[in-house]
Scaffold this motif. Structure first.
Motif, PDB file in Angstrom:
ATOM      1  N   HIS A   1       8.104  -5.467  18.175  1.00  0.00           N
ATOM      2  CA  HIS A   1       7.659  -6.853  18.339  1.00  0.00           C
ATOM      3  C   HIS A   1       7.325  -7.127  19.815  1.00  0.00           C
ATOM      4  O   HIS A   1       6.290  -7.732  20.134  1.00  0.00           O
TER       5      HIS A   1
ATOM      6  N   LYS B   1       4.080  -5.498  20.821  1.00  0.00           N
ATOM      7  CA  LYS B   1       2.937  -6.244  20.289  1.00  0.00           C
ATOM      8  C   LYS B   1       2.654  -7.489  21.137  1.00  0.00           C
ATOM      9  O   LYS B   1       1.505  -7.780  21.485  1.00  0.00           O
TER      10      LYS B   1
ATOM     11  N   TYR C   1      -1.631  -2.354  20.610  1.00  0.00           N
ATOM     12  CA  TYR C   1      -2.296  -2.415  19.302  1.00  0.00           C
ATOM     13  C   TYR C   1      -2.112  -1.133  18.493  1.00  0.00           C
ATOM     14  O   TYR C   1      -2.419  -1.091  17.307  1.00  0.00           O
TER      15      TYR C   1
ATOM     16  N   ARG D   1       4.053  -1.303  11.835  1.00  0.00           N
ATOM     17  CA  ARG D   1       3.090  -2.068  11.044  1.00  0.00           C
ATOM     18  C   ARG D   1       3.533  -3.514  10.853  1.00  0.00           C
ATOM     19  O   ARG D   1       2.726  -4.434  10.907  1.00  0.00           O
ATOM     20  N   GLN D   2       4.830  -3.693  10.633  1.00  0.00           N
ATOM     21  CA  GLN D   2       5.342  -5.075  10.482  1.00  0.00           C
ATOM     22  C   GLN D   2       5.029  -5.911  11.716  1.00  0.00           C
ATOM     23  O   GLN D   2       4.774  -7.098  11.630  1.00  0.00           O
TER      24      GLN D   2
ATOM     25  N   GLY E   1       2.440  -5.596  13.468  1.00  0.00           N
ATOM     26  CA  GLY E   1       1.002  -5.857  13.543  1.00  0.00           C
ATOM     27  C   GLY E   1       0.235  -4.846  14.362  1.00  0.00           C
ATOM     28  O   GLY E   1      -0.827  -5.162  14.908  1.00  0.00           O
TER      29      GLY E   1
ATOM     30  N   LEU F   1      -3.317  -5.134   7.395  1.00  0.00           N
ATOM     31  CA  LEU F   1      -3.226  -5.860   8.646  1.00  0.00           C
ATOM     32  C   LEU F   1      -4.526  -5.917   9.401  1.00  0.00           C
ATOM     33  O   LEU F   1      -5.561  -5.755   8.806  1.00  0.00           O
ATOM     34  N   LEU F   2      -4.743  -6.027  10.351  1.00  0.00           N
ATOM     35  CA  LEU F   2      -4.744  -5.853  11.743  1.00  0.00           C
ATOM     36  C   LEU F   2      -5.580  -6.858  12.470  1.00  0.00           C
ATOM     37  O   LEU F   2      -6.642  -7.222  11.996  1.00  0.00           O
ATOM     38  N   PRO F   3      -5.089  -7.283  13.584  1.00  0.00           N
ATOM     39  CA  PRO F   3      -5.910  -8.176  14.385  1.00  0.00           C
ATOM     40  C   PRO F   3      -7.040  -7.414  15.042  1.00  0.00           C
ATOM     41  O   PRO F   3      -7.858  -7.968  15.743  1.00  0.00           O
TER      42      PRO F   3
END
Ligand code: SF4
Length: 336
Positions: A160, A163, A168, A202-203, A205, A304-306
């Motif tokens: 976290h 991120k 990324y 992955r959680q 992001g 996901l992903l931004p």
């Protein structure tokens, strides 16, 4: 190099080999360098804008620009049988977060906001990751980066924080889906830890970039199937290093291959840059497995992903890079 160039007597410079009177002589081992004693590289001597990521990364609708590799540490806490990192660099040590951000800030002010933090394990301590993130925030530096690490160092909290700091993608040396092979490699990590690490990344992001080895000395068809099932389960966004076990001199696997007669030290006098271990599996078999896994990738979900990796653009981007590097269009590649 500094000591050699300063004209010091070679016998008084630790950590080198030299010739004298037709003899090859070795001086005593040199103590490993502390990374805090190394100055920031002279980035001003090169064109930093020429260094690119191998793919086009789009985040928040913006295509990221040039990417530079930076390091906060040396060494590794692991001692895997195929890897040279831990015995070349010796024990793991790291500079302070503030000193690390000094280098990033210097590059940031020159227009670089995209980095690969290329340490073997930048995140060995939660304190460093937190201090790094806080230091970026305090100096109002907004960057994007990817890192590499051991699976046992990734926790949900660390993921976290990474991120939040702009990470990324996380490269993780999962190596195998078989506990037997992980143990044989001396990885000191369980398959469960690998799965949890992928989940945490992955959680939070970020993308999971799986570093794998197919064709390790002790691999057999069962362990390879376990690896394929592992990949299906964790669904990494990227699967890399499926080319087999590269034998690095001095490693335990290299010694094993030497005892088997598969390689000798004379190999390094030839023109080939590296040798892949092909006793457990032949080159063709390794290539078949790689082909199969490449096809599996098509069914891996990219939740996901931004960030969006624009595959069409990626090819064009690579083509442009090749053209730029070669000064002409690469023949036979990327037709159409
Ligand atoms: S493979 Fe990774 S974890 Fe193992 S010793 Fe090398 S850098 Fe460390």
């Amino acid at each position: 190099m500094v000591e050699i160039l300063s004209g010091k007597d070679l016998k008084d410079i630790p950590g080198i080999w030299y010739r004298k009177g037709g003899k090859l002589l070795k001086t005593p081992q040199r103590a490993p360098l502390e990374p805090s004693a190394i100055p920031i590289p002279a980035w001003d001597l090169i064109d930093i804008t020429a260094y690119r990521s191998y793919e086009e990364i789009v985040i928040d609708k913006r295509t990221l620009g040039p990417m530079l590799a930076v390091y906060s540490s040396r060494g590794c806490t692991g001692s895997c049988s195929f890897c040279s990192t831990w015995w070349v660099w010796k024990h793991w040590r790291q500079i302070s977060a503030a000193r690390f951000v000094d280098e990033i800030e210097y590059l940031y002010e020159k227009g670089i906001d995209h980095f690969f933090i290329a340490d073997d394990s930048m995140i060995n301590t939660c304190q460093f990751v937190e201090a790094f993130s806080a230091e970026l925030q305090r100096r109002n530096i907004q960057i994007y980066f990817k890192i590499a690490c051991r699976a046992d160092k990734i926790t949900p909290t660390i993921a976290h924080t990474l991120k939040q700091a702009g990470c990324y993608e996380v490269h993780i040396g999962f190596e195998s889906g078989s506990q037997r092979i992980l143990d044989a490699m001396g990885k000191k990590i369980t398959v469960d830890q690998n799965v949890r690490a992928a989940d945490a990344v992955r959680q939070a992001g970020m993308r999971v970039y799986a570093l794998m080895i197919i064709g390790h000395i002790h691999d057999d068809i069962n362990s390879i199937n376990e690896t394929i099932n592992f990949l299906k389960m964790i669904k990494p966004e990227v699967v890399a290093s499926m080319n087999g076990l590269m034998l690095l001199p001095g490693t335990r696997d290299y010694q094993h291959a030497k005892r088997e007669g598969f390689i000798s030290d004379d190999f390094w006098l030839g023109k080939e840059p590296y040798k892949i271990y092909t006793v457990a599996f032949s080159e063709q078999e390794l290539s078949d497995v790689r082909y199969m896994i490449d096809n599996q990738k098509k069914i891996l979900s990219r939740r996901l992903l931004p960030i969006q990796v624009q595959v069409g653009k990626k090819l064009r981007f690579l083509k442009e890079r090749m053209t730029g590097l070669l000064g002409r269009k690469p023949a036979g590649l990327y037709r159409g």
